[in-house]
Enzyme design. Structure first.
Site, PDB file in Angstrom:
ATOM      1  N   GLU A  99       0.805  -1.227   0.000  1.00 35.15           N
ATOM      2  CA  GLU A  99       0.000   0.000   0.000  1.00 35.15           C
ATOM      3  C   GLU A  99       0.840   1.281   0.000  1.00 35.15           C
ATOM      4  OE1 GLU A  99      -4.264  -0.452   1.614  1.00 35.15           O
ATOM      5  OE2 GLU A  99      -2.952  -0.959   3.283  1.00 35.15           O
ATOM      6  N   HIS A 118      -1.136   5.619   7.711  1.00 36.16           N
ATOM      7  CA  HIS A 118      -2.251   4.753   7.313  1.00 36.16           C
ATOM      8  C   HIS A 118      -2.409   3.665   8.368  1.00 36.16           C
ATOM      9  CE1 HIS A 118      -4.897   2.065   5.281  1.00 36.16           C
ATOM     10  NE2 HIS A 118      -3.990   1.109   5.264  1.00 36.16           N
ATOM     11  N   HIS A 120      -5.447   0.813  10.561  1.00 41.06           N
ATOM     12  CA  HIS A 120      -6.746   0.148  10.648  1.00 41.06           C
ATOM     13  C   HIS A 120      -7.234   0.284  12.087  1.00 41.06           C
ATOM     14  CE1 HIS A 120      -4.342  -2.562   7.699  1.00 41.06           C
ATOM     15  NE2 HIS A 120      -4.774  -1.486   7.079  1.00 41.06           N
ATOM     16  N   HIS A 190     -11.987  -0.811   5.838  1.00 43.21           N
ATOM     17  CA  HIS A 190     -10.538  -0.971   5.817  1.00 43.21           C
ATOM     18  C   HIS A 190      -9.870  -0.198   6.950  1.00 43.21           C
ATOM     19  CE1 HIS A 190      -6.671  -0.529   3.099  1.00 43.21           C
ATOM     20  NE2 HIS A 190      -6.373  -0.753   4.360  1.00 43.21           N
TER      21      HIS A 190
HETATM   22 MN    MN Z   1      -4.342  -0.976   4.974  1.00 43.44          MN
END
Ligand code: MN
Length: 265
Positions: A99, A118, A120, A190
């Site tokens: 990613e 980033h 979760h 996500h």
């Molecule tokens: Mn991710």
């Protein structure tokens, strides 16, 4: 890469080094990035997954990001330089995050952004999947959340058979487009991505986005009408409180380092 490619892949990928490394980053940048990885793990924002990058301070068209590994274990020799296309410059065969396109495409879209997280983080995901409910600034530490964080719907850019991962420049660009006028974007089913003008600010926002989401879920369960911050309150809070990100940063550094010292005894 086309989002409709059906090549089998794992979330760790090999990528050849195609560009030449830039000048060495300024002193402390890699150290700050390493400790930011440890803080995000220590504060429960990332687990084995999730990542933080910083824009290269000598080459704005490059960014620095760890190799494919759990953030809590990152050391300075794990940091790799990337082009904004997500091509590793000095991976030397090391696996990179699938990613990584999140980071490059946001740096391309937002020249003011110096760091991207980033994750979760647990309380944010529920707020990414309910139609009509948006993450919204609920307390003064999270004014940057504003009047409703956008939700990135990957089906609009990649169809309804993706693995939800931002695994191409195409998907990265579609996500980055949501950052116009927003510093946090939820990703349906996500997680979320937050940006800041420094590593310290991006880490601060990632930590307080998770807290804001938790408080919002708790407040909504009480059943009454929830009073969120107004637009004016959100902006005022960002201006006054985010000027003090160094205070929690110093504390988080100490906490993360203390835990690592204990673990290695
Ligand atoms: Mn991710």
């Amino acid at each position: 890469m086309c989002p409709h490619d059906n090549h089998p892949r794992s979330i760790a990928v090999d990528t050849p080094d195609t560009a030449r490394p830039g000048p060495a980053p300024g002193p402390g940048l890699i150290e700050d990035l390493v400790v930011a990885n440890h803080i995000l793990f220590d504060q429960g924002v990332v687990d084995a997954f999730g990542h933080i990058s910083v824009r290269h301070d000598k080459r704005p068209d490059r960014f620095l990001l760890a190799r494919n590994m759990a953030p809590g274990r990152v050391e300075s020799n794990d940091i790799i330089e990337f082009t904004l296309d997500g091509e590793a410059v000095d991976a030397a065969g090391r696996k990179v995050y699938l990613e990584r396109f999140i980071h490059g495409e946001i740096y391309r879209k937002r020249p003011d952004v110096m760091s991207v997280v980033h994750s979760h983080s647990h309380s944010v995901v529920p707020l990414s999947v309910v139609r009509g409910v948006r993450l919204q600034a609920i307390f003064h530490m999270a004014g940057f959340v504003g009047q409703g964080a956008p939700v990135f719907e990957i089906r609009e850019a990649g169809g309804d058979t993706t693995d939800l991962l931002i695994s191409s420049n195409h998907l990265g660009r579609a996500l980055a487009d949501h950052f116009v006028g927003h510093d946090i974007v939820l990703m349906r089913g996500h997680g979320s991505t937050v940006v800041g003008g420094s590593i310290q600010q991006a880490v601060y926002r990632a930590i307080y986005a998770e807290l804001n989401a938790r408080y919002q879920l708790q407040a909504m369960q009480l059943g009454g009408e929830v009073t969120f911050l107004s637009e004016g309150e959100s902006l005022a809070c960002v201006q006054s409180i985010e000027g003090q990100v160094q205070r929690p940063w110093d504390l988080w550094v100490e906490q993360a380092q203390a835990k690592r010292t204990t673990q290695t005894r």
